[in-house]
Design an enzyme around this catalytic site. Sequence first.
Site, PDB file in Angstrom:
ATOM      1  N   SER A  89       0.951  -1.160  -0.069  1.00 14.82           N
ATOM      2  CA  SER A  89       0.015   0.088  -0.160  1.00 14.82           C
ATOM      3  C   SER A  89       0.850   1.284   0.121  1.00 14.82           C
ATOM      4  O   SER A  89       2.099   1.367   0.165  1.00 14.82           O
ATOM      5  CB  SER A  89      -0.975  -0.068   1.271  1.00 14.82           C
ATOM      6  OG  SER A  89      -0.298   0.270   2.498  1.00 14.82           O
ATOM      7  N   SER A  91       0.787   3.724   2.135  1.00 10.94           N
ATOM      8  CA  SER A  91       0.813   4.471   3.638  1.00 10.94           C
ATOM      9  C   SER A  91       2.197   4.980   4.092  1.00 10.94           C
ATOM     10  O   SER A  91       2.109   5.727   4.966  1.00 10.94           O
ATOM     11  CB  SER A  91       0.159   3.481   4.663  1.00 10.94           C
ATOM     12  OG  SER A  91       1.128   2.411   4.841  1.00 10.94           O
ATOM     13  N   LYS A 146       5.313   0.679   9.604  1.00  7.66           N
ATOM     14  CA  LYS A 146       5.062   2.009  10.113  1.00  7.66           C
ATOM     15  C   LYS A 146       6.360   2.538  10.412  1.00  7.66           C
ATOM     16  O   LYS A 146       7.405   1.833  10.773  1.00  7.66           O
ATOM     17  CB  LYS A 146       4.021   2.443  10.889  1.00  7.66           C
ATOM     18  CG  LYS A 146       2.653   1.715  10.672  1.00  7.66           C
ATOM     19  CD  LYS A 146       1.961   2.405   9.500  1.00  7.66           C
ATOM     20  CE  LYS A 146       0.739   1.770   9.171  1.00  7.66           C
ATOM     21  NZ  LYS A 146       0.037   2.501   7.973  1.00  7.66           N
ATOM     22  N   SER A 259      -2.911   6.855   5.931  1.00  2.00           N
ATOM     23  CA  SER A 259      -2.114   5.790   6.854  1.00  2.00           C
ATOM     24  C   SER A 259      -3.250   5.630   8.121  1.00  2.00           C
ATOM     25  O   SER A 259      -3.505   6.249   8.836  1.00  2.00           O
ATOM     26  CB  SER A 259      -0.994   6.374   7.397  1.00  2.00           C
ATOM     27  OG  SER A 259      -0.326   5.366   8.079  1.00  2.00           O
TER      28      SER A 259
END
Length: 311
Positions: A89, A91, A146, A259
């Site tokens: 993705s 994010s 992250k 996100s």
Amino acid sequence: MAGYFSVLLVLITLGSGLIWLLDHLLYAPKRKERIALAQGSSGTLLEDDVIAEIAPEPAIVEGAKSIFPMIAAITIFRSFIFEPFQIPSGSMMPTLLDGDFILVQKFTYGIKDPVWRSQLVDVGEPERGDVTVFKFPLDERIDFIKRIIGLPGDRIVYRNRQLYIQPKCQEGQTQQGNLVCGEYNKIKLDIVNRDEYKQGSMQLVRLTEDLPGVQHDILINPQALELTERYYQQQGTRKDEWVVPEDSYFAMGDNRNNSQDSRMWGFVPKANLVGKAVFIWMSFEFDNGPDSLLPGWVPTGVRFERLGNIQ
């Protein structure tokens, strides 16, 4: 999916190793006895095809002996040293893009067994700014990636697209990197450009964020609404403020308006950490535009310029 594959690797390794061990201890000596008796009666060395007829090695044993060294090496490497992941993705844009393939250093935060993920050896703690893979706290079957923003004891505020950090400092400490102890430190942002990335029809702004020990780029959508009603509400704090518990971390995506991260679902327990993302080893480009004749999962090129260390 990655967790199931790890368990499968361990099972194949243990199964093939056990078959090889049992054969070595129980059945291989008996085959050697039969071969020795045959050689003693004839007085000559037997050819391989004759030995195969007198004392054939079972196919399952032959297969186990051939795959065990290779599969054991893969299991050890993937479980304790490095594991490959694909970024699915956007994010973490612009640091990581959809189609990036990365290596995650598994031993950075400790050595865990690959099945139950219990801690075997403590090695280190996450540092502020690390790009980290972890098991999603709300569904540990899913791997998330992250950036670690808040450490245990930190107070984090994210307000009007601006990050503030009040670090937890040791007694007598006045500074933690470029953060002043006892204060809400406004994290410095410098604009890089305004025309590199788009989200739908809206232009994103690329900025450099100056965290202690690491400068990295983020994306901000200045037109997007701050959906604070979706934020995780911690008892005793404002809706856009969080205090990181012990043995937990606050993680955010670099693409701040796109996100799902600690702002929405809370904190990352230390037990959920998988490892630190350290290297992009391959990056594919996909053409998902309306005029594309290829399915969205078929790569149309390789982004060689993206290969290298992750900041």
